[in-house]
Design a protein around this motif. Structure first.
Motif, PDB file in Angstrom:
ATOM      1  N   ILE A  39       0.855  -1.190   0.000  1.00  0.00           N
ATOM      2  CA  ILE A  39       0.000   0.000   0.000  1.00  0.00           C
ATOM      3  C   ILE A  39       0.887   1.234   0.000  1.00  0.00           C
ATOM      4  CG2 ILE A  39      -1.883   1.198   1.181  1.00  0.00           C
ATOM      5  CD1 ILE A  39      -2.440  -1.523   2.642  1.00  0.00           C
ATOM      6  N   ILE A  40       0.736   2.063  -1.039  1.00  0.00           N
ATOM      7  CA  ILE A  40       1.538   3.271  -1.169  1.00  0.00           C
ATOM      8  C   ILE A  40       0.628   4.491  -1.230  1.00  0.00           C
ATOM      9  CG2 ILE A  40       3.395   2.009  -2.345  1.00  0.00           C
ATOM     10  CD1 ILE A  40       2.430   3.303  -4.986  1.00  0.00           C
ATOM     11  N   GLY A  41       1.229   5.656  -1.074  1.00  0.00           N
ATOM     12  CA  GLY A  41       0.462   6.898  -1.146  1.00  0.00           C
ATOM     13  C   GLY A  41       1.110   7.961  -0.291  1.00  0.00           C
ATOM     14  N   PRO A  42       0.666   9.215  -0.435  1.00  0.00           N
ATOM     15  CA  PRO A  42       1.249  10.303   0.346  1.00  0.00           C
ATOM     16  C   PRO A  42       0.917  10.180   1.827  1.00  0.00           C
ATOM     17  CG  PRO A  42      -0.679  11.070  -0.864  1.00  0.00           C
ATOM     18  CD  PRO A  42      -0.410   9.678  -1.335  1.00  0.00           C
ATOM     19  N   SER A  43       1.639  10.921   2.655  1.00  0.00           N
ATOM     20  CA  SER A  43       1.335  10.960   4.087  1.00  0.00           C
ATOM     21  C   SER A  43      -0.088  11.461   4.279  1.00  0.00           C
ATOM     22  CB  SER A  43       2.313  11.884   4.806  1.00  0.00           C
ATOM     23  OG  SER A  43       3.613  11.361   4.732  1.00  0.00           O
ATOM     24  N   GLY A  44      -0.799  10.830   5.230  1.00  0.00           N
ATOM     25  CA  GLY A  44      -2.168  11.241   5.505  1.00  0.00           C
ATOM     26  C   GLY A  44      -3.192  10.686   4.539  1.00  0.00           C
ATOM     27  N   SER A  45      -2.800   9.715   3.696  1.00  0.00           N
ATOM     28  CA  SER A  45      -3.729   9.188   2.695  1.00  0.00           C
ATOM     29  C   SER A  45      -4.637   8.092   3.239  1.00  0.00           C
ATOM     30  CB  SER A  45      -2.949   8.648   1.489  1.00  0.00           C
ATOM     31  OG  SER A  45      -2.061   7.618   1.889  1.00  0.00           O
ATOM     32  N   GLY A  46      -4.321   7.595   4.460  1.00  0.00           N
ATOM     33  CA  GLY A  46      -5.150   6.539   5.056  1.00  0.00           C
ATOM     34  C   GLY A  46      -4.505   5.169   5.028  1.00  0.00           C
ATOM     35  N   LYS A  47      -3.254   5.077   4.554  1.00  0.00           N
ATOM     36  CA  LYS A  47      -2.584   3.774   4.420  1.00  0.00           C
ATOM     37  C   LYS A  47      -2.480   3.052   5.761  1.00  0.00           C
ATOM     38  CE  LYS A  47       1.414   5.402   3.089  1.00  0.00           C
ATOM     39  NZ  LYS A  47       1.231   6.848   3.291  1.00  0.00           N
ATOM     40  N   SER A  48      -1.892   3.738   6.747  1.00  0.00           N
ATOM     41  CA  SER A  48      -1.692   3.095   8.051  1.00  0.00           C
ATOM     42  C   SER A  48      -3.025   2.862   8.762  1.00  0.00           C
ATOM     43  CB  SER A  48      -0.761   3.939   8.936  1.00  0.00           C
ATOM     44  OG  SER A  48       0.574   3.859   8.448  1.00  0.00           O
ATOM     45  N   THR A  49      -3.972   3.758   8.565  1.00  0.00           N
ATOM     46  CA  THR A  49      -5.292   3.568   9.175  1.00  0.00           C
ATOM     47  C   THR A  49      -5.947   2.302   8.629  1.00  0.00           C
ATOM     48  OG1 THR A  49      -5.560   5.968   9.388  1.00  0.00           O
ATOM     49  CG2 THR A  49      -7.542   4.636   9.621  1.00  0.00           C
ATOM     50  N   LEU A  50      -5.823   2.088   7.320  1.00  0.00           N
ATOM     51  CA  LEU A  50      -6.374   0.867   6.727  1.00  0.00           C
ATOM     52  C   LEU A  50      -5.677  -0.358   7.296  1.00  0.00           C
ATOM     53  CD1 LEU A  50      -8.058  -0.770   4.739  1.00  0.00           C
ATOM     54  CD2 LEU A  50      -6.352  -0.253   2.964  1.00  0.00           C
ATOM     55  N   LEU A  51      -4.352  -0.330   7.332  1.00  0.00           N
ATOM     56  CA  LEU A  51      -3.611  -1.495   7.814  1.00  0.00           C
ATOM     57  C   LEU A  51      -3.966  -1.806   9.268  1.00  0.00           C
ATOM     58  CD1 LEU A  51      -1.209  -3.326   6.601  1.00  0.00           C
ATOM     59  CD2 LEU A  51       0.146  -2.169   8.336  1.00  0.00           C
ATOM     60  N   ARG A  52      -4.021  -0.763  10.094  1.00  0.00           N
ATOM     61  CA  ARG A  52      -4.307  -0.955  11.522  1.00  0.00           C
ATOM     62  C   ARG A  52      -5.761  -1.343  11.759  1.00  0.00           C
ATOM     63  NH1 ARG A  52      -0.684   1.373  15.176  1.00  0.00           N
ATOM     64  NH2 ARG A  52      -2.392   2.141  16.478  1.00  0.00           N
ATOM     65  N   SER A  53      -6.612  -1.078  10.777  1.00  0.00           N
ATOM     66  CA  SER A  53      -8.015  -1.510  10.885  1.00  0.00           C
ATOM     67  C   SER A  53      -8.157  -3.012  10.665  1.00  0.00           C
ATOM     68  CB  SER A  53      -8.887  -0.768   9.856  1.00  0.00           C
ATOM     69  OG  SER A  53      -8.938   0.614  10.132  1.00  0.00           O
ATOM     70  N   LEU A  54      -7.207  -3.604   9.950  1.00  0.00           N
ATOM     71  CA  LEU A  54      -7.339  -5.020   9.607  1.00  0.00           C
ATOM     72  C   LEU A  54      -7.327  -5.917  10.842  1.00  0.00           C
ATOM     73  CD1 LEU A  54      -5.096  -5.285   6.409  1.00  0.00           C
ATOM     74  CD2 LEU A  54      -7.563  -4.934   6.561  1.00  0.00           C
ATOM     75  N   ASN A  55      -6.657  -5.469  11.916  1.00  0.00           N
ATOM     76  CA  ASN A  55      -6.730  -6.236  13.169  1.00  0.00           C
ATOM     77  C   ASN A  55      -7.385  -5.414  14.281  1.00  0.00           C
ATOM     78  OD1 ASN A  55      -4.730  -4.442  13.783  1.00  0.00           O
ATOM     79  ND2 ASN A  55      -3.165  -5.955  14.255  1.00  0.00           N
ATOM     80  N   LEU A  56      -8.121  -4.388  13.852  1.00  0.00           N
ATOM     81  CA  LEU A  56      -8.937  -3.545  14.745  1.00  0.00           C
ATOM     82  C   LEU A  56      -8.115  -2.794  15.795  1.00  0.00           C
ATOM     83  CD1 LEU A  56     -12.217  -5.631  15.209  1.00  0.00           C
ATOM     84  CD2 LEU A  56     -11.627  -3.978  13.450  1.00  0.00           C
ATOM     85  N   GLU A  71     -16.505 -12.535  10.672  1.00  0.00           N
ATOM     86  CA  GLU A  71     -16.624 -11.075  10.633  1.00  0.00           C
ATOM     87  C   GLU A  71     -16.114 -10.496  11.959  1.00  0.00           C
ATOM     88  OE1 GLU A  71     -19.735  -7.364  10.281  1.00  0.00           O
ATOM     89  OE2 GLU A  71     -20.481  -9.363   9.761  1.00  0.00           O
ATOM     90  N   ILE A  72     -14.907  -9.946  11.919  1.00  0.00           N
ATOM     91  CA  ILE A  72     -14.296  -9.481  13.167  1.00  0.00           C
ATOM     92  C   ILE A  72     -14.856  -8.141  13.626  1.00  0.00           C
ATOM     93  CG2 ILE A  72     -12.178 -10.797  12.821  1.00  0.00           C
ATOM     94  CD1 ILE A  72     -10.807  -8.230  11.897  1.00  0.00           C
ATOM     95  N   THR A  73     -15.576  -7.439  12.733  1.00  0.00           N
ATOM     96  CA  THR A  73     -16.213  -6.177  13.125  1.00  0.00           C
ATOM     97  C   THR A  73     -17.597  -6.403  13.735  1.00  0.00           C
ATOM     98  OG1 THR A  73     -16.744  -6.021  10.756  1.00  0.00           O
ATOM     99  CG2 THR A  73     -15.009  -4.572  11.603  1.00  0.00           C
ATOM    100  N   ALA A  74     -18.044  -7.645  13.784  1.00  0.00           N
ATOM    101  CA  ALA A  74     -19.354  -7.933  14.377  1.00  0.00           C
ATOM    102  C   ALA A  74     -19.311  -7.719  15.886  1.00  0.00           C
ATOM    103  CB  ALA A  74     -19.768  -9.366  14.064  1.00  0.00           C
ATOM    104  N   PRO A  75     -20.447  -7.297  16.483  1.00  0.00           N
ATOM    105  CA  PRO A  75     -20.488  -7.130  17.940  1.00  0.00           C
ATOM    106  C   PRO A  75     -20.145  -8.437  18.656  1.00  0.00           C
ATOM    107  CG  PRO A  75     -22.466  -6.225  16.907  1.00  0.00           C
ATOM    108  CD  PRO A  75     -21.716  -6.964  15.842  1.00  0.00           C
ATOM    109  N   LYS A  76     -19.492  -8.323  19.778  1.00  0.00           N
ATOM    110  CA  LYS A  76     -19.143  -9.453  20.656  1.00  0.00           C
ATOM    111  C   LYS A  76     -18.083 -10.390  20.074  1.00  0.00           C
ATOM    112  CE  LYS A  76     -23.627  -9.409  22.982  1.00  0.00           C
ATOM    113  NZ  LYS A  76     -24.844 -10.166  23.329  1.00  0.00           N
ATOM    114  N   THR A  77     -17.472 -10.003  18.954  1.00  0.00           N
ATOM    115  CA  THR A  77     -16.359 -10.808  18.446  1.00  0.00           C
ATOM    116  C   THR A  77     -15.175 -10.678  19.391  1.00  0.00           C
ATOM    117  OG1 THR A  77     -17.018 -10.533  16.142  1.00  0.00           O
ATOM    118  CG2 THR A  77     -14.719 -11.079  16.546  1.00  0.00           C
ATOM    119  N   ASN A  78     -14.551 -11.787  19.720  1.00  0.00           N
ATOM    120  CA  ASN A  78     -13.344 -11.752  20.554  1.00  0.00           C
ATOM    121  C   ASN A  78     -12.150 -11.502  19.634  1.00  0.00           C
ATOM    122  OD1 ASN A  78     -11.144 -12.114  22.206  1.00  0.00           O
ATOM    123  ND2 ASN A  78     -11.897 -13.984  23.169  1.00  0.00           N
TER     124      ASN A  78
END
Length: 248
Positions: A39-56, A71-78
């Motif tokens: 994943i490439i792009g300028p600073s502030g483009s959302g790259k790290s936010t996307l990556l860090r979202s993958l494991n919440l 579905e790890i974004t589902a409520p009550k998922t451990n």
């Protein structure tokens, strides 16, 4: 979701300040097994936010993430159970300074996976040997260079036998001469078929190792394709402008 997709991200949004800042603005992407997504792009483009979202590590405002069929974004998922299958390597190494390298590598497999101390240490030594640091097993993090610490951080993740490795700008905090030794370990992992998602400014790595390159800007995926398509035949003016600045 294709049979080969390990991670499926659908319409992911991450907003701050009541929606004023849209770090992610409707991102959808699949990460297939054995794929190396860079994943490439300028600073502030959302790259790290996307990556860090993958494991919440970043909780999305809306949208869904399915990992290995759950579905790890589902409520009550451990989420902690799923995070054990996801290795994460950050810019900064996050090693425990008061523990030896061996202790840093074995504490999680012993406590979280229930692996015996003997087996955990055997696995750690095998991995240390692979990255050329077997002789540093009893050293402390303060006794290592930045490149060595980052190789240890990668080994620490591998000790958990993850299904996917997530790298958030793993070389950006390193002195230039130490970058190569970390990228070499990552290349080896890719050659062995490890599923990887990598946020990086290292365009050479993206060209050589990536199976797919994703270009982001302003919280959106602007363009994606093979390294050849992205670097040699960019379609969008935004990507052309970005590459003109970074490929000097």
């Amino acid at each position: 979701m294709s049979d080969n997709a390990l991670i499926k991200v659908t319409d992911l949004h991450k907003h701050y300040k009541g929606g004023v800042i849209k770090a992610l603005d409707g991102v959808s992407i699949d990460v297939n097994r054995g794929e190396v997504i860079v994943i490439i792009g300028p600073s502030g483009s959302g790259k790290s936010t996307l990556l860090r979202s993958l494991n919440l590590l970043e909780w999305p405002t809306s949208g869904s993430i399915v990992f290995d069929g759950a579905e790890i974004t589902a409520p009550k998922t451990n989420i902690n159970i799923h995070r054990q299958k996801m290795g994460m390597v950050f810019q900064h190494f996050n090693l425990f300074p008061h523990m030896t390298i061996m202790k840093n590598l074995t504490i999680a497999p012993i406590k979280l996976l229930g692996i015996s101390k003997e087996d955990a240490e055997k696995r750690a030594l095998e991995l240390l040997d692979r990255v050329g640091l077997k002789d540093r097993a009893n050293a402390y993090p303060s006794q290592l260079s930045g490149g060595q610490k980052q190789r240890i951080a990668i080994v620490r993740s591998l000790c958990m036998n993850p299904q996917v490795m997530l790298f958030d700008e793993p070389t950006s905090a390193l002195d230039p001469e130490m970058v190569g030794e970390v990228l070499d370990v990552m290349k080896e992992l890719a050659q062995e078929g490890m599923t990887m998602a990598v946020v990086t400014h290292e365009m050479g790595f993206a060209k050589e190792v990536g199976t797919r390159v994703v270009f982001m800007d302003e919280g959106r995926i602007i363009e994606q394709g093979t390294p050849d398509e992205i670097f040699n035949n960019p379609q969008s003016e935004r990507l052309k402008d970005f590459l003109a600045k970074v490929l000097i």
